[in-house]
Design an enzyme around this catalytic site. Structure first.
Site, PDB file in Angstrom:
ATOM      1  N   ASP A  44       0.840  -1.203   0.000  1.00  0.00           N
ATOM      2  CA  ASP A  44       0.000   0.000   0.000  1.00  0.00           C
ATOM      3  C   ASP A  44       0.875   1.253   0.000  1.00  0.00           C
ATOM      4  O   ASP A  44       0.359   2.375  -0.028  1.00  0.00           O
ATOM      5  CB  ASP A  44      -1.029  -0.011   1.135  1.00  0.00           C
ATOM      6  CG  ASP A  44      -0.399  -0.034   2.517  1.00  0.00           C
ATOM      7  OD1 ASP A  44       0.840  -0.155   2.612  1.00  0.00           O
ATOM      8  OD2 ASP A  44      -1.149   0.068   3.504  1.00  0.00           O
ATOM      9  N   SER A  45       2.213   1.075  -0.022  1.00  0.00           N
ATOM     10  CA  SER A  45       3.133   2.181  -0.333  1.00  0.00           C
ATOM     11  C   SER A  45       2.804   2.742  -1.711  1.00  0.00           C
ATOM     12  O   SER A  45       3.267   3.822  -2.083  1.00  0.00           O
ATOM     13  CB  SER A  45       4.583   1.702  -0.275  1.00  0.00           C
ATOM     14  OG  SER A  45       4.743   0.526  -1.053  1.00  0.00           O
ATOM     15  N   ASP A  83      -1.113  -6.158  -0.330  1.00  0.00           N
ATOM     16  CA  ASP A  83      -1.415  -5.542   0.961  1.00  0.00           C
ATOM     17  C   ASP A  83      -2.907  -5.328   1.151  1.00  0.00           C
ATOM     18  O   ASP A  83      -3.601  -4.898   0.218  1.00  0.00           O
ATOM     19  CB  ASP A  83      -0.741  -4.160   1.034  1.00  0.00           C
ATOM     20  CG  ASP A  83       0.446  -4.140   1.973  1.00  0.00           C
ATOM     21  OD1 ASP A  83       0.596  -5.061   2.787  1.00  0.00           O
ATOM     22  OD2 ASP A  83       1.242  -3.183   1.872  1.00  0.00           O
ATOM     23  N   LYS A 113      -1.169  -9.428   2.850  1.00  0.00           N
ATOM     24  CA  LYS A 113      -0.392  -8.952   4.006  1.00  0.00           C
ATOM     25  C   LYS A 113      -1.245  -7.975   4.803  1.00  0.00           C
ATOM     26  O   LYS A 113      -1.960  -7.160   4.209  1.00  0.00           O
ATOM     27  CB  LYS A 113       0.902  -8.273   3.558  1.00  0.00           C
ATOM     28  CG  LYS A 113       1.692  -7.665   4.731  1.00  0.00           C
ATOM     29  CD  LYS A 113       3.117  -7.295   4.359  1.00  0.00           C
ATOM     30  CE  LYS A 113       3.278  -5.973   3.683  1.00  0.00           C
ATOM     31  NZ  LYS A 113       2.790  -4.816   4.453  1.00  0.00           N
ATOM     32  N   GLU A 115      -1.195  -5.535   8.676  1.00  0.00           N
ATOM     33  CA  GLU A 115      -0.346  -4.974   9.731  1.00  0.00           C
ATOM     34  C   GLU A 115      -0.926  -5.247  11.110  1.00  0.00           C
ATOM     35  O   GLU A 115      -2.144  -5.230  11.280  1.00  0.00           O
ATOM     36  CB  GLU A 115      -0.218  -3.449   9.527  1.00  0.00           C
ATOM     37  CG  GLU A 115       0.429  -3.067   8.209  1.00  0.00           C
ATOM     38  CD  GLU A 115       0.539  -1.555   8.016  1.00  0.00           C
ATOM     39  OE1 GLU A 115       0.158  -0.788   8.929  1.00  0.00           O
ATOM     40  OE2 GLU A 115       1.001  -1.150   6.933  1.00  0.00           O
ATOM     41  N   GLU A 182       9.555  -4.016  10.093  1.00  0.00           N
ATOM     42  CA  GLU A 182       9.941  -2.717   9.504  1.00  0.00           C
ATOM     43  C   GLU A 182      10.460  -1.770  10.584  1.00  0.00           C
ATOM     44  O   GLU A 182       9.801  -1.560  11.616  1.00  0.00           O
ATOM     45  CB  GLU A 182       8.727  -2.094   8.790  1.00  0.00           C
ATOM     46  CG  GLU A 182       9.042  -0.718   8.206  1.00  0.00           C
ATOM     47  CD  GLU A 182       8.022  -0.200   7.211  1.00  0.00           C
ATOM     48  OE1 GLU A 182       7.068  -0.927   6.853  1.00  0.00           O
ATOM     49  OE2 GLU A 182       8.195   0.956   6.776  1.00  0.00           O
TER      50      GLU A 182
HETATM   51  O1  KIV Z   1       3.597  -1.082   1.535  1.00  0.00           O
HETATM   52  C1  KIV Z   1       4.770  -1.495   1.497  1.00  0.00           C
HETATM   53  O2  KIV Z   1       5.523  -1.250   0.536  1.00  0.00           O
HETATM   54  C2  KIV Z   1       5.258  -2.289   2.607  1.00  0.00           C
HETATM   55  C3  KIV Z   1       6.725  -2.593   2.652  1.00  0.00           C
HETATM   56  C4  KIV Z   1       7.446  -1.373   3.081  1.00  0.00           C
HETATM   57  C5  KIV Z   1       7.023  -3.738   3.507  1.00  0.00           C
HETATM   58  O3  KIV Z   1       4.494  -2.664   3.448  1.00  0.00           O
END
Ligand code: KIV
Length: 275
Positions: A44-45, A83, A113, A115, A182
């Site tokens: 989600d970056s 994510d 994924k 969090e 992280e």
């Molecule tokens: O969203 C993302 O790119 C991430 C990585 C930094 C692990 O969660």
């Protein structure tokens, strides 16, 4: 051969390091895949490096599905993890299950994924029970930036370090196949790595993790809004792109591009008959 959660598990057992990168589109996923990357995270970056938001809070399920499906089409061998965006699982087990299912069915993910630690154990258990592999994410979890009060290294005192260790064990016991660590001090990440049976994937967590991940724009010098300390720049593709854009602009201005070989011919008879 397709990398799977079993490949990740075996890598930990064999002491082989796992490499992961982010990707958000077909062409980049294909290049990373051809280079031999083990896993691609559609992070989600995306919100920061692709959509230009200041954080990941505004990223939607539709954003993740749209970009995830493009990456999945480009990744033949790499394990594709998508994510779960902010509020797609924090609101409860039912939402988590439905949204994880959408990332698999519509985004064609191989895993999702999310969090968090002990507070998301019910969600991890439910998703795993549905046959969907889950990657955990601990330490600096960007979706909680407002609760943290900024992007800071996590687990620096005994209390928070102990909590991170317990969270990692809880995520592993809930059935996660791997966990991202992280912005965690290297010695703590190494201790967690030895304490859990699943691979740890570090970003700003030192060399003692079972694998590493970076945001690809960071490691290629393509994102200049900010650069975390843990980023190593492996190439200056951003600089090369800017130079190429400048050369193009100059050639368009001077009329040297396009040249004859970049165009399509036509018989002069056709042109002459026009009135
Ligand atoms: O969203 C993302 O790119 C991430 C990585 C930094 C692990 O969660």
């Amino acid at each position: 051969m397709k990398n799977t959660v079993a490949t990740f598990q075996k890598a930990k057992q064999d002491g082989k390091r796992i490499s992961m990168l982010t990707a958000y589109d077909y062409s980049t996923a294909k290049l990373e895949d051809e280079a031999g990357i083990h896993g691609i995270l559609v992070g989600d970056s995306l919100g920061n490096v692709v959509l230009g938001y200041e954080d990941t809070i505004s990223v939607t399920m539709e954003d993740m599905i749209h970009h995830g499906a493009a990456v999945a089409r480009g990744a033949k061998s790499a394990l594709v993890v998508i994510d779960m965006p902010f509020m797609s699982y924090q609101s409860g087990v039912y939402d988590a299950l439905c949204n994880a299912g959408r990332l698999m069915k519509e985004g064609r993910a191989n895993a999702v994924k999310l969090e968090g630690g002990q507070e998301v154990v019910p969600q991890i258990k439910a998703i795993v029970q549905a046959g969907i592999p889950v990657m955990g994410h601990l330490g600096l979890t960007p979706q909680s930036v407002n609760a943290f009060g900024g992007y800071k290294v996590q687990g620096k005192d005994t209390e928070t370090a102990q909590k991170l260790l317990e969270d990692a064990k809880a995520v592993a016991e809930a059935g996660a196949f791997a966990v991202v660590l992280e912005c965690v001090p290297a010695a703590l990440a190494e201790k967690i790595t030895k304490a859990v049976p699943i691979p740890t994937i570090g970003i700003g967590a030192g060399a003692g993790c079972d694998g590493q991940i970076l945001v690809y724009q960071d490691m290629l010098g393509m994102f200049s809004d900010y650069t975390p300390k843990f980023v190593k720049r492996f190439a200056d593709i951003g600089g090369a792109m800017k130079e190429a854009f400048q050369a193009y602009i100059a050639e368009v201005a001077s009329g040297t591009f396009p040249a004859e070989e970049h165009g399509y011919g036509i018989s002069s008879d056709v042109i002459e008959k026009l009135y």
